[in-house]
Scaffold this active site. Structure first.
Site, short mmCIF file in Angstrom:
data_model
loop_
_atom_site.label_atom_id
_atom_site.label_comp_id
_atom_site.label_asym_id
_atom_site.label_seq_id
_atom_site.Cartn_x
_atom_site.Cartn_y
_atom_site.Cartn_z
N MET A 23 37.00 37.02 50.32
CA MET A 23 37.41 37.63 51.57
C MET A 23 37.45 37.20 52.92
O MET A 23 36.97 35.77 52.74
CB MET A 23 36.38 39.02 51.79
N HIS A 24 37.69 37.67 54.00
CA HIS A 24 37.78 37.08 55.29
C HIS A 24 38.61 35.63 55.33
O HIS A 24 38.24 34.69 55.81
CB HIS A 24 36.38 36.58 55.51
N ASP A 45 31.03 37.61 50.95
CA ASP A 45 30.60 39.08 51.51
C ASP A 45 31.76 39.96 51.62
O ASP A 45 32.90 39.72 51.72
CB ASP A 45 29.88 38.61 52.83
N GLU A 46 31.42 41.17 51.67
CA GLU A 46 32.18 42.23 52.08
C GLU A 46 33.70 42.21 51.58
O GLU A 46 34.82 42.24 51.91
CB GLU A 46 32.53 42.40 53.77
N VAL A 47 33.57 41.99 50.05
CA VAL A 47 34.67 41.94 49.22
C VAL A 47 35.59 43.13 49.08
O VAL A 47 34.92 44.04 48.11
CB VAL A 47 34.59 40.94 47.93
#
Lengths: 511, 511
Positions: A253-254, A308-310
């Site tokens: 992500m990101h 993170d935050e996938v």
């Protein structure tokens, strides 16, 4: 004279308790009753292995100690002689030795002052020099530099091995001058890790040799870039200050900023750009290439892979990724697991200890290699992960996210990085995190400091000596003023919102 | 790639109009179509009188131009040769010569680049070097430094002689490092005066040799002091950057901090401390002693005596002052006039040109010596004072008080320092004023910049070329980013409140 508490009762703060005058608080300090004056300082390295890092530090600390024009110190011709003996050059890694012993005493005649520093490595010696520099001040009446509390003896070293700050150069580009200033300031608080969150959805400012197209298309502008020499320069600057640089290449992500240069590894570069396309071999090829570049630039043993935050919606909306998942029989979480395993393996193949955000633990638990380090940003507790034998870095969203401007220094100081952990050795330390959505070169320092100072002391000093907010308050206020004097625009300590202006006229330590 | 306007259309901003890329805008610039690349820079001084100030500036501008590690520039072995010819060393005063001519061209072979600077004084040469440094940038693709728009020819010089910023070290002490940083930043905007409002009611941080008791009792703390060597060091640092330091010793009001060290010259040190006691000879003795000290420290020809906001209640409430007034037959305003005349005379006896706040004009008009300079902070217009033959400094409360955080750069830029003045030569220039009630080392720079940049251009560049906000906006945004790169934490340009954080992720020039 209008003064803060320490100015009114200086003996209380520096003379009577020189231990208290040093931030972060030393492990052990013996303090006497004498005062020394000096006009200049001389350093000598008596180590068997002379380290150029230490010699450059001598120059820096000479400037940090002799804060006034040379002509100012006329009241005494005494010299502060500083002799440093470190036993080995020392490697920069998470296990590096940073402890030191230091004694300070007047010589027999009482004219000069002698400092003896012993440390296993030059890094420990740097920590001693920082302590020393915080114990000296210019006495305007005597027109000389002054140390109170002689004879002194320190036996000091850190509680945790990993004491860092996260900077984010993707939401706003941070000029090299800002990063150097961060490194300077970290060294003043004896912190030893710069966690560099290099790229994110908003921009890709790093010009990696293997894939220059990523930054060419992903940077905010042609000048908001770091090239390899810039990165190496940051690493060298950090090493000189005993600071490791841990790179983070966040995926899957990101990563929307990757799509300009590498549209083929995004599910849909425009409509649904992230997470990276888990189904393409090219995705892992690019990541591997970047890891190779990173390996050649960042000598540190740790690599942060993000994780993170996938949010996997784009893996669901892509026909080709769905087809690939069907073929493999993968759920979305299986696909995330597959991605994570491959990236971890690629990092480990290159000799890295892998660090990831705590979503990786939450999703994959003990299927992760035991060497994986979990960075805790929103886990309720660290018991399970440490009991399972994994190491953690504490970066609580509630306490140590410094982009939360309503987090006060007291909130940060109240946190214990090893809270609820039976197996304390599994807590490597922690980091204050300064995410960059609302942080650029203009407010970087006032957002970091002085709150990062609270974190630094909780990571360096023993737990039992760092639970008292009253004991900490005036010392941290003084440390903030020290930062200001050294050119670091740390915000007033008592702000309820981090980077507010001072509340009104007054002395530095009272604000 | 996400970019601001200038990044998208770089040729527009720097290539097609190099004149536009320099802040403040040069008077005249001829711009060509060629591009030069270079890896390093060499300076040479061909002046008949070699000035060490210029040679130190060569070192600074080498660092400001070569912004990346030496290894970074491998794409070209070209050199930027800079030859500077200044005809005389030059004195630092309000009439000093700051104009310069500069040409930039590729050599015949096209490998190296030649810069020729001609200036009357080293100060003009400094301004040329600043212009030059703003025209270069690192080209990451070519791995070399780059200048667009060759051949170039500049004929530049300031509109006004006095272009300054006021700092206030009495509401908060500013460490030397902060003052040095202010001076650095002023030089980047070609400003030439630091107006140092040294003392005020809240604290007296200057340790004057003749009356050390004033700072000993009046400073916020024993470390929040400047001694003579500190002051001289600031003056020397400023001189190196072509900046005059104009000291302000504000009286008779704004003096409560004097009462700790000199209770006898205050009407009532505790209950009614200011204005200073007009009836005592000792009052004038102390002021004269301080003027003598100042004369030995600040070589500038101007001394600011304050004279603002004089509320005379304490002169009315004191029996002894009332008796003295009765004896003299003085009204309160007569007493204020008497005080002002004596202080002006003392300053003039010591060779100073006297500067005072506009209350002095409002109260005393043409009874003031014609040489007095009136600093306009809240006069409706400057017509009367200039028509009467007095010189003025423009520092409008509405436009150029930078402690007013709701004053935008557009507000500052909209002001014309010579508005409504028939006799323009009587306008010496102006200053942005940063009063220190809510300003300390933490927010100093973000409050000054970038708004002081708007003021700097209005003071340097011709009036007709600096009335267009649209023309200025992107250039000032770029200048703000330049400041950030040089370590000056200038705030985002589009803030509605000066030192707010950036509005969200994005490129520097777009915020």
């Amino acid at each position: 004279m209008r003064r803060g508490l320490c100015a009114l009762a200086f003996a209380l703060c520096a003379g009577g308790s020189a231990r208290g005058a040093v931030w972060p608080k030393p492990r052990s300090a013996q303090i006497g009753q004498q005062t020394a004056y000096f006009a200049t300082v001389q350093f000598r390295d008596t180590s068997p292995n002379q380290t150029p890092e230490l010699h450059r530090a001598f120059k820096r600390y000479e400037a940090l100690i002799l804060t006034h024009p040379a002509e100012a110190a006329t009241g005494s011709k005494g010299t502060l002689y500083v002799e440093v003996h470190s036993f080995s050059a020392g490697q920069m890694n998470v296990a590096m030795h940073e402890a030191y012993q230091m004694s300070v005493d007047n010589d027999a005649v009482g004219k000069d002052t002698k400092v003896l520093v012993k440390a296993q490595t030059f890094i420990g010696a740097l920590r001693a020099l920082e302590t020393l520099s915080q114990l000296t001040r210019f006495d305007f009446d005597k027109r000389a530099y002054r140390m109170d509390g002689l004879p002194m003896a320190f036996d000091d070293g850190p509680r945790f091995q990993h004491r860092g700050a996260l900077i984010d150069t993707a939401r706003h580009f941070l000029p090299l001058s800002s990063i150097y200033a961060v490194l300077d300031s970290l060294s003043y608080a004896k912190m030893n890790v710069l966690h560099w969150h290099m790229v994110d959805s908003q921009s890709f400012p790093v010009s990696f040799p293997s894939h220059a197209e990523l930054a060419r298309e992903g940077a905010f502008s042609p000048s908001e870039l770091y090239d390899v020499e810039d990165l190496k320069s940051v690493v060298a600057y950090a090493r000189d200050r005993g600071i490791r640089v841990m790179a983070e290449l966040d995926s899957p992500m990101h990563t929307a900023s990757w799509c300009g240069g590498q549209p083929g590894i995004c599910p849909d570069p425009e409509a649904c750009p992230e997470p990276l396309d888990v189904s393409k071999e090219e995705t892992f090829k690019v990541i591997g290439d970047l890891f190779d570049d990173i390996r050649g630039i960042f000598p540190d043993g740790m690599l942060h892979i993000g994780g993170d935050e996938v949010k996997m919606d784009c893996w669901n909306q892509s026909a080709s990724i769905t087809a690939w998942r069907d073929e493999k029989g993968f759920s979305l979480d299986d696909a995330y697991h597959y991605f994570t395993n491959r990236v971890i393996a690629m990092a480990m193949e290159r000799g890295y200890t892998v660090v990831g955000w705590d979503e990786m633990w939450k999703h994959f638990g003990t299927t992760l290699p035991r060497s994986t380090v979990i960075q805790n940003w929103n886990m309720g507790n660290q018991t399970d992960v440490t009991n399972a034998g994994y190491r953690v870095l504490y970066t609580s969203f509630w306490h140590w996210y410094l982009d939360h401007t309503d987090t006060t220094w007291q909130d940060a100081y109240a946190a214990n990085p090893a809270e609820g952990v039976a197996n304390g050795v599994k807590v490597l330390g922690g980091e204050g995190a300064l995410w960059g959505e609302y942080v650029d070169a203009s407010d970087l320092m006032a957002t970091l400091w002085p709150r990062l100072g609270a974190i630094a002391e909780r990571l360096w000093s023993v737990d039992g000596a760092t639970r008292d907010l009253d004991d900490a308050e005036q010392r941290l206020a003084d440390f903030r003023c020290l930062l200001n004097r050294r050119g670091i625009p740390a915000a007033p300590l008592n702000n309820s919102i981090a980077r507010e202006e001072p509340p009104g006229p007054g002395d530095c330590a009272g604000q």
